[in-house]
Motif scaffolding. Structure first.
Motif, PDB file in Angstrom:
ATOM      1  N   PRO A  98       1.023  -1.288  -0.080  1.00 25.81           N
ATOM      2  CA  PRO A  98      -0.052   0.017  -0.012  1.00 25.81           C
ATOM      3  C   PRO A  98       0.764   1.249   0.107  1.00 25.81           C
ATOM      4  O   PRO A  98       1.710   1.432   0.632  1.00 25.81           O
ATOM      5  N   ILE A 101       1.663   2.831  -5.262  1.00 25.46           N
ATOM      6  CA  ILE A 101       1.024   3.659  -6.417  1.00 25.46           C
ATOM      7  C   ILE A 101       0.128   4.500  -5.615  1.00 25.46           C
ATOM      8  O   ILE A 101      -0.862   4.332  -4.821  1.00 25.46           O
ATOM      9  N   LEU A 102       0.231   5.953  -5.906  1.00 23.00           N
ATOM     10  CA  LEU A 102      -0.516   6.758  -5.207  1.00 23.00           C
ATOM     11  C   LEU A 102      -1.999   6.893  -5.709  1.00 23.00           C
ATOM     12  O   LEU A 102      -2.238   7.012  -7.055  1.00 23.00           O
ATOM     13  N   GLN A 103      -2.810   6.894  -4.987  1.00 26.43           N
ATOM     14  CA  GLN A 103      -4.316   6.912  -5.055  1.00 26.43           C
ATOM     15  C   GLN A 103      -4.772   8.533  -5.188  1.00 26.43           C
ATOM     16  O   GLN A 103      -4.618   9.326  -4.458  1.00 26.43           O
ATOM     17  N   THR A 104      -5.379   8.788  -6.265  1.00 27.94           N
ATOM     18  CA  THR A 104      -5.807  10.077  -6.577  1.00 27.94           C
ATOM     19  C   THR A 104      -7.367  10.277  -6.506  1.00 27.94           C
ATOM     20  O   THR A 104      -7.875  11.333  -6.419  1.00 27.94           O
ATOM     21  N   SER A 105      -8.187   9.270  -6.869  1.00 27.24           N
ATOM     22  CA  SER A 105      -9.423   9.273  -6.879  1.00 27.24           C
ATOM     23  C   SER A 105     -10.241   8.114  -5.979  1.00 27.24           C
ATOM     24  O   SER A 105      -9.982   7.168  -6.116  1.00 27.24           O
ATOM     25  N   VAL A 108      -6.690  10.878  -1.033  1.00 26.14           N
ATOM     26  CA  VAL A 108      -6.422  10.407   0.085  1.00 26.14           C
ATOM     27  C   VAL A 108      -4.970  10.800   0.823  1.00 26.14           C
ATOM     28  O   VAL A 108      -4.338  10.971  -0.321  1.00 26.14           O
ATOM     29  N   PRO A 110      -1.302  10.476   1.193  1.00 26.94           N
ATOM     30  CA  PRO A 110      -0.326   9.217   0.937  1.00 26.94           C
ATOM     31  C   PRO A 110       0.097   8.559   2.133  1.00 26.94           C
ATOM     32  O   PRO A 110       0.306   9.284   3.065  1.00 26.94           O
TER      33      PRO A 110
END
Length: 170
Positions: A98, A101-105, A108, A110
């Protein structure tokens, strides 16, 4: 003996054609939407052209003997730290750690993935483990550069006696 203009132009043309062929061939292999027979033939033609440019460019050139520097512990430490950093980041990506990979949608905050962060810290070790280049090692040891020894001696003499440096040489 130097190459003539004709062989130099041929080597340049083959290099440019080879580079273009390799780039287009790799793109053709990696792109799923391109023609299936586009990638490999272009890659082979580009590689052949690049090899031809090396063969033409190497004709009638003087060659020297390759004498590699010996590797000691610091050189091996730099190599191992780089390989370790790469392996840790690849393992984290394969395991789906976790935060890798950066979550953008939805947006949140990081998280810091520990395994890649450890890899990056290991990659920083060569800043302290790497041997100094030869000139920096001589400077740190307090030795002057032999090629500039006359210049440093003249500068130190000029600093000792300003009146001496203003006189014209006789």
């Amino acid at each position: 003996m130097h190459r003539d203009d004709r062989s130099r132009r041929a080597a340049t043309a083959l290099t440019l054609f080879g580079l273009g062929g390799v780039v287009a061939g790799v793109y053709g292999l990696l792109d799923g939407g391109s023609a299936p027979l586009l990638g490999l033939p272009l890659l082979l033609a580009g590689s052949t052209a690049a090899a031809g440019s090396l063969a033409i460019g190497a004709r009638r050139e003087r060659r020297s003997r390759y004498r590699p520097d010996p590797w000691a512990a610091p050189e091996w430490a730099v190599m191992v730290s780089g390989a370790t950093a790469g392996v840790l980041v690849m393992v984290a990506a394969q395991r789906g750690v976790p935060g890798i990979i950066l979550q953008t949608s939805p947006a949140v905050w990081p998280t810091l993935p520990l395994l890649p962060a450890l890899g990056i810290l290991v990659a920083l070790l060569p800043a302290w483990l790497a041997p100094l280049p030869p000139m920096r090692a001589l400077e740190r040891a307090g030795r002057a550069d032999p090629a500039n020894a006359d210049l440093s001696a003249a500068q130190s003499n000029a600093a000792d006696s300003p009146a001496k440096s203003l006189r014209s040489p006789s």
